[in-house]
Each structure stands twice: as structure tokens, then as C-alpha cells.
Design a protein around this motif. Structure first.
Motif, PDB file in Angstrom:
ATOM      1  N   GLY A   1      40.423  47.278  38.713  1.00  0.00           N
ATOM      2  CA  GLY A   1      39.930  46.129  37.968  1.00  0.00           C
ATOM      3  C   GLY A   1      40.888  45.643  36.899  1.00  0.00           C
ATOM      4  N   LEU A   2      41.570  46.562  36.242  1.00  0.00           N
ATOM      5  CA  LEU A   2      42.442  46.171  35.136  1.00  0.00           C
ATOM      6  C   LEU A   2      43.833  45.745  35.595  1.00  0.00           C
ATOM      7  CD1 LEU A   2      41.495  48.825  32.432  1.00  0.00           C
ATOM      8  CD2 LEU A   2      40.626  46.499  32.735  1.00  0.00           C
ATOM      9  N   LEU A   3      44.296  46.253  36.734  1.00  0.00           N
ATOM     10  CA  LEU A   3      45.640  45.919  37.196  1.00  0.00           C
ATOM     11  C   LEU A   3      45.675  44.686  38.089  1.00  0.00           C
ATOM     12  CD1 LEU A   3      47.241  49.405  37.912  1.00  0.00           C
ATOM     13  CD2 LEU A   3      47.316  48.007  35.832  1.00  0.00           C
ATOM     14  N   SER A   4      44.527  44.306  38.655  1.00  0.00           N
ATOM     15  CA  SER A   4      44.476  43.115  39.493  1.00  0.00           C
ATOM     16  C   SER A   4      44.213  41.895  38.621  1.00  0.00           C
ATOM     17  CB  SER A   4      43.370  43.253  40.548  1.00  0.00           C
ATOM     18  OG  SER A   4      43.204  42.044  41.254  1.00  0.00           O
ATOM     19  N   ARG A   5      45.190  40.985  38.532  1.00  0.00           N
ATOM     20  CA  ARG A   5      45.058  39.823  37.644  1.00  0.00           C
ATOM     21  C   ARG A   5      43.872  38.944  38.036  1.00  0.00           C
ATOM     22  NH1 ARG A   5      50.431  36.618  36.258  1.00  0.00           N
ATOM     23  NH2 ARG A   5      50.813  38.705  35.444  1.00  0.00           N
ATOM     24  N   ARG A   6      43.646  38.763  39.350  1.00  0.00           N
ATOM     25  CA  ARG A   6      42.526  37.935  39.794  1.00  0.00           C
ATOM     26  C   ARG A   6      41.192  38.609  39.528  1.00  0.00           C
ATOM     27  NH1 ARG A   6      42.765  35.783  45.716  1.00  0.00           N
ATOM     28  NH2 ARG A   6      40.801  34.935  44.928  1.00  0.00           N
ATOM     29  N   ALA A   7      41.157  39.953  39.655  1.00  0.00           N
ATOM     30  CA  ALA A   7      39.885  40.663  39.543  1.00  0.00           C
ATOM     31  C   ALA A   7      39.502  40.988  38.104  1.00  0.00           C
ATOM     32  CB  ALA A   7      39.936  41.957  40.357  1.00  0.00           C
ATOM     33  N   ALA A   8      40.492  41.037  37.198  1.00  0.00           N
ATOM     34  CA  ALA A   8      40.232  41.530  35.850  1.00  0.00           C
ATOM     35  C   ALA A   8      39.105  40.809  35.107  1.00  0.00           C
ATOM     36  CB  ALA A   8      41.523  41.499  35.025  1.00  0.00           C
ATOM     37  N   PRO A   9      39.078  39.460  35.058  1.00  0.00           N
ATOM     38  CA  PRO A   9      37.999  38.802  34.303  1.00  0.00           C
ATOM     39  C   PRO A   9      36.598  39.139  34.820  1.00  0.00           C
ATOM     40  CG  PRO A   9      39.783  37.275  34.751  1.00  0.00           C
ATOM     41  CD  PRO A   9      40.051  38.489  35.580  1.00  0.00           C
ATOM     42  N   GLU A  10      36.424  39.075  36.150  1.00  0.00           N
ATOM     43  CA  GLU A  10      35.116  39.394  36.702  1.00  0.00           C
ATOM     44  C   GLU A  10      34.810  40.881  36.604  1.00  0.00           C
ATOM     45  OE1 GLU A  10      32.829  37.430  37.439  1.00  0.00           O
ATOM     46  OE2 GLU A  10      34.006  35.603  37.225  1.00  0.00           O
ATOM     47  N   PHE A  11      35.840  41.715  36.623  1.00  0.00           N
ATOM     48  CA  PHE A  11      35.626  43.157  36.452  1.00  0.00           C
ATOM     49  C   PHE A  11      34.995  43.439  35.097  1.00  0.00           C
ATOM     50  CE2 PHE A  11      36.927  47.329  34.946  1.00  0.00           C
ATOM     51  CZ  PHE A  11      36.592  48.138  36.020  1.00  0.00           C
TER      52      PHE A  11
END
Length: 236
Positions: free
Chosen positions: A130-140
Motif C-alpha cells: 500500500g505504501l510503495l504503490s503510488r496509485r494504491a497509496a491514497p486509497e490504502f
């Protein structure tokens, strides 16, 4: 519009799962620490099961507390405690069915340890993703809040049940946790239940709950402090 944007809940699932796994690891860690603390167990026994109600000499409480902790955490092979009575005769504290019940409890502690390591591994893996994926981070991060909300609802329901009918919660837990009726001990004949009455478990439960709340509180603070800097990147 991208298809993924129409599924915000699915995109938040990793964050929610990570939060719940971190909370589960905190709960199981607290249980394991408390089960392995002989000094804590003996203090609680003295507070809620004094010698005048148990028949166990005050000088033996530390030994019994250490035995319980060592046995539950596999530092002792057998659950039995002996001491010398006033006449010099050796007194055995626990009967075979009490030993059998503690063997069942040790099985639960072993399961607790397994769940701790699995939940830690899952929480770490989901968090790294979640923290390393730029696309996933906000929704994570928003998913973490969803997980905290789910935990709050479940914990609130359990707390309400305990306040309204602790006996019912206690009995339900034992019927789910054990495959036999060995936990139905007799306080007139069994020292184990005299040493660990209902008040003993209520006190330990309160202490454990307060300690375990550190994890969801930390997750809540982190999610609110980190999230604002990602709003622009999330397209909202």
C-alpha cells in the motif's frame, strides 16, 4: 472514466485488511505477553482470589503464577504444583481434570502464537504494497480508516455484550474455544477455578483491552496525519 475508479471499495480493501491484521497481531501479542507473565498472574490471583477463599497459602501464589505462565508458554512440560503443608506432608494442588483443562488452554495459546505470526506477516506485506504503490497509496490510507471503523463496530458490540451479560459472553467464548466441558470446574473442589474466578478474567480483560488499543490508536493517528499530503495525487 477508468474502470478502477468505479470500484473505490475494492481499492480500499488492502488498507482495511492491513489495519485489521495489525490490530489482530496486537491483540494476540498482548494475550501471549499476559499469559507468559507469572508476576501479573500471581498479582491478579492475590487481588481477586485471596488465600482465605482459595485455601492456598499466600507464600505459594508466586509459585503458582509462575507455573501457569511457564506451562502456557511451553516453558514447563506438566501443569502441577506441590508444596509442603503445615504437617510437612506434600500437597498436590491440581486434579487430573484440571490438568487436562489447562492442556486445552495451552493449545489455545499455541494457536494464538501462530495467529500472531501470520497476522504480522500479512499486515507487513499489505502495508509495504500500500505504501510503495503510488496509485494504491491514497486509497490504502482510506482503507485503513475503513478497517478501523470495522474494528470499532466489532469491539463496541463485544464491549456492550460484556457490560450487559458478561456471563453469557464468557460461556459463549468457552463453548466456541473448547471441544469439551472440561472448563466447567467446581469451586468447592477445584483450586484452579478458585484461583481464577470471573473477577480475575474481567480484570485481565480490561488490562489487555487497554494495552491492545494502542495499535488502532496509532493506526488512526498515522492515517489522519499522512493522508492529507496525498489528496492532490488522488485526483480528489
Amino acid at each position: 472514466m477508468r474502470p478502477a475508479s468505479s470500484r473505490p471499495f475494492l481499492r480500499r480493501l488492502p488498507g482495511a485488511a492491513a489495519a485489521l491484521c495489525w490490530i489482530l497481531s496486537g491483540v494476540t501479542a498482548v494475550i501471549l505477553i499476559m499469559a507468559g507473565s507469572g508476576s501479573l498472574l500471581s498479582r491478579e490471583m492475590r487481588a481477586w482470589a485471596p488465600p482465605e477463599t482459595t485455601g492456598l497459602p499466600a507464600s505459594e501464589y508466586d509459585g503458582v503464577g509462575a507455573l501457569v505462565a511457564d506451562y502456557l508458554t511451553d516453558r514447563a512440560e506438566r501443569f502441577q504444583y506441590t508444596y509442603r503443608g503445615s504437617s510437612g506432608a506434600e500437597i498436590r494442588c491440581f486434579q487430573p481434570h484440571e490438568e487436562a483443562h489447562m492442556a486445552d488452554v495451552r493449545g489455545l495459546i499455541r494457536l494464538d502464537r501462530t495467529v500472531l505470526w501470520i497476522s504480522l506477516a500479512a499486515a507487513a506485506a499489505l502495508t509495504v504494497y500500500g505504501l510503495l504503490s503510488r496509485r494504491a497509496a491514497p486509497e490504502f490510507r482510506r482503507g485503513v480508516r475503513t478497517g478501523l471503523l470495522i474494528f470499532a463496530v466489532l469491539a463496541g458490540a463485544a464491549a456492550l455484550w460484556a457490560l450487559v451479560n458478561f456471563d453469557g459472553l464468557f460461556i459463549t467464548f468457552h463453548r466456541l474455544a473448547f471441544t469439551n466441558d472440561g472448563w466447567l470446574l467446581n469451586p468447592r473442589t477445584d483450586l484452579l477455578i478458585r484461583l481464577m474466578p470471573e473477577s480475575f478474567f474481567i480484570s485481565l480483560g480490561r488490562k489487555g483491552a487497554l494495552a491492545a488499543l494502542a495499535v488502532p490508536c496509532a493506526l488512526g493517528i498515522l492515517s489522519f496525519r499522512i493522508l492529507p499530503s496525498n489528496r492532490r495525487g488522488s485526483g480528489q
